[in-house]
Design a protein around this motif. Structure first.
Motif, mmCIF file in Angstrom:
data_model
loop_
_atom_site.group_PDB
_atom_site.id
_atom_site.type_symbol
_atom_site.label_atom_id
_atom_site.label_comp_id
_atom_site.label_asym_id
_atom_site.label_seq_id
_atom_site.Cartn_x
_atom_site.Cartn_y
_atom_site.Cartn_z
ATOM 1 N N SER A 173 4.270 10.103 -7.106
ATOM 2 C CA SER A 173 5.387 10.488 -7.975
ATOM 3 C C SER A 173 4.956 10.651 -9.425
ATOM 4 C CB SER A 173 6.492 9.434 -7.915
ATOM 5 O OG SER A 173 7.011 9.335 -6.614
ATOM 6 N N GLY A 174 3.662 10.419 -9.690
ATOM 7 C CA GLY A 174 3.160 10.636 -11.044
ATOM 8 C C GLY A 174 2.761 9.377 -11.786
ATOM 9 N N ASP A 175 3.011 8.210 -11.232
ATOM 10 C CA ASP A 175 2.615 6.966 -11.894
ATOM 11 C C ASP A 175 1.103 6.778 -11.800
ATOM 12 O OD1 ASP A 175 5.266 6.421 -12.362
ATOM 13 O OD2 ASP A 175 5.443 4.854 -10.835
ATOM 14 N N SER A 176 0.553 6.084 -12.801
ATOM 15 C CA SER A 176 -0.862 5.720 -12.711
ATOM 16 C C SER A 176 -0.984 4.554 -11.728
ATOM 17 C CB SER A 176 -1.393 5.300 -14.082
ATOM 18 O OG SER A 176 -0.821 4.059 -14.474
ATOM 19 N N PHE A 177 -2.207 4.223 -11.351
ATOM 20 C CA PHE A 177 -2.414 3.116 -10.414
ATOM 21 C C PHE A 177 -1.847 1.820 -10.982
ATOM 22 C CE2 PHE A 177 -4.918 -0.527 -8.925
ATOM 23 C CZ PHE A 177 -4.631 -0.454 -7.571
ATOM 24 N N ILE A 178 -2.093 1.534 -12.249
ATOM 25 C CA ILE A 178 -1.600 0.302 -12.878
ATOM 26 C C ILE A 178 -0.081 0.275 -12.882
ATOM 27 C CG2 ILE A 178 -1.552 -1.049 -15.025
ATOM 28 C CD1 ILE A 178 -4.234 -1.137 -13.563
ATOM 29 N N GLU A 179 0.544 1.391 -13.243
ATOM 30 C CA GLU A 179 2.013 1.451 -13.241
ATOM 31 C C GLU A 179 2.559 1.261 -11.831
ATOM 32 O OE1 GLU A 179 2.856 4.582 -16.908
ATOM 33 O OE2 GLU A 179 2.413 5.352 -14.898
ATOM 34 N N ALA A 180 1.951 1.909 -10.858
ATOM 35 C CA ALA A 180 2.415 1.817 -9.476
ATOM 36 C C ALA A 180 2.213 0.406 -8.925
ATOM 37 C CB ALA A 180 1.676 2.826 -8.606
ATOM 38 N N PHE A 181 1.117 -0.218 -9.326
ATOM 39 C CA PHE A 181 0.785 -1.544 -8.804
ATOM 40 C C PHE A 181 1.641 -2.642 -9.424
ATOM 41 C CE2 PHE A 181 -1.879 -5.365 -8.385
ATOM 42 C CZ PHE A 181 -2.137 -5.327 -7.026
ATOM 43 N N THR A 182 2.051 -2.458 -10.665
ATOM 44 C CA THR A 182 2.764 -3.534 -11.372
ATOM 45 C C THR A 182 4.282 -3.398 -11.350
ATOM 46 O OG1 THR A 182 2.489 -2.345 -13.459
ATOM 47 C CG2 THR A 182 0.824 -4.008 -12.902
ATOM 48 N N THR A 183 4.830 -2.492 -10.589
ATOM 49 C CA THR A 183 6.294 -2.409 -10.502
ATOM 50 C C THR A 183 6.824 -3.529 -9.605
ATOM 51 O OG1 THR A 183 6.215 -0.882 -8.642
ATOM 52 C CG2 THR A 183 6.360 0.097 -10.845
ATOM 53 N N THR A 193 0.827 -1.201 0.000
ATOM 54 C CA THR A 193 0.000 0.000 0.000
ATOM 55 C C THR A 193 0.862 1.252 0.000
ATOM 56 O OG1 THR A 193 -1.755 -1.169 1.173
ATOM 57 C CG2 THR A 193 -1.835 1.226 1.226
ATOM 58 N N VAL A 194 1.854 1.291 0.860
ATOM 59 C CA VAL A 194 2.754 2.446 0.929
ATOM 60 C C VAL A 194 3.502 2.616 -0.394
ATOM 61 C CG1 VAL A 194 4.858 3.327 2.048
ATOM 62 C CG2 VAL A 194 3.003 2.393 3.432
ATOM 63 N N SER A 195 3.924 1.504 -0.989
ATOM 64 C CA SER A 195 4.648 1.566 -2.256
ATOM 65 C C SER A 195 3.765 2.099 -3.382
ATOM 66 C CB SER A 195 5.176 0.181 -2.612
ATOM 67 O OG SER A 195 5.845 0.203 -3.844
ATOM 68 N N VAL A 196 2.546 1.587 -3.465
ATOM 69 C CA VAL A 196 1.640 2.041 -4.521
ATOM 70 C C VAL A 196 1.301 3.518 -4.338
ATOM 71 C CG1 VAL A 196 -0.714 1.801 -5.435
ATOM 72 C CG2 VAL A 196 0.682 -0.227 -5.066
ATOM 73 N N VAL A 197 0.963 3.926 -3.124
ATOM 74 C CA VAL A 197 0.627 5.335 -2.863
ATOM 75 C C VAL A 197 1.833 6.225 -3.152
ATOM 76 C CG1 VAL A 197 0.001 6.992 -1.045
ATOM 77 C CG2 VAL A 197 -1.216 4.809 -1.226
ATOM 78 N N GLY A 198 3.004 5.790 -2.751
ATOM 79 C CA GLY A 198 4.215 6.568 -3.016
ATOM 80 C C GLY A 198 4.492 6.706 -4.498
ATOM 81 N N ASN A 199 4.340 5.618 -5.246
ATOM 82 C CA ASN A 199 4.562 5.670 -6.696
ATOM 83 C C ASN A 199 3.515 6.547 -7.381
ATOM 84 O OD1 ASN A 199 6.781 4.008 -6.505
ATOM 85 N ND2 ASN A 199 5.699 2.157 -7.114
ATOM 86 N N MET A 200 2.277 6.490 -6.900
ATOM 87 C CA MET A 200 1.225 7.319 -7.495
ATOM 88 C C MET A 200 1.472 8.810 -7.216
ATOM 89 S SD MET A 200 -2.167 4.973 -6.918
ATOM 90 C CE MET A 200 -3.288 6.245 -7.474
#
Length: 111
Positions: free
Chosen positions: A49-59, A40-47
């Motif tokens: 930073s400008g990533d979409s939810f899919i990009e943030a979720f699939t890293t 959760t923290v990783s996805v929220v942090g990536n989002m």
């Protein structure tokens, strides 16, 4: 009297198995809770930073801890549930017989 000792030994083995099972379930629960938090923290942090939810979720970084820790949880469970496809009880018995035969043959050479 010997039956009592056998029952006592059975009880001790059962208690040890329960303790191991409880330890595995605690490990699994901590694994799930911590990895939900980390993901959760990783996805929220990536989002943020400008990533979409899919990009943030699939890293890879989102699930890397879960993957590697999951390998450890798998082996912990395999040990607790006595799952060992490589070194089964039959394999152990074959090896014991093999070594006993080798020892007998070795001793026979010197007699």
């Amino acid at each position: 009297m010997k039956t009592f000792t056998t029952q006592e030994d059975k009880r001790k083995r059962a208690e040890q198995r329960i303790k191991a099972l409880k330890g595995f379930y605690i490990h699994l629960t901590v694994y799930i809770l911590v990895n939900i938090m980390i993901s959760t923290v990783s996805v929220v942090g990536n989002m943020s930073s400008g990533d979409s939810f899919i990009e943030a979720f699939t890293t890879f970084g989102t699930f890397s801890t879960a993957i590697f820790w999951g390998i450890g949880v798998f082996f912990h469970g395999a040990k607790v549930f006595e799952f060992n496809p490589f070194f089964s009880k039959e394999w152990e018995e074959r090896k014991i017989k093999q070594y006993l035969e080798e020892d007998t043959n070795e001793i026979g050479k010197y007699n």
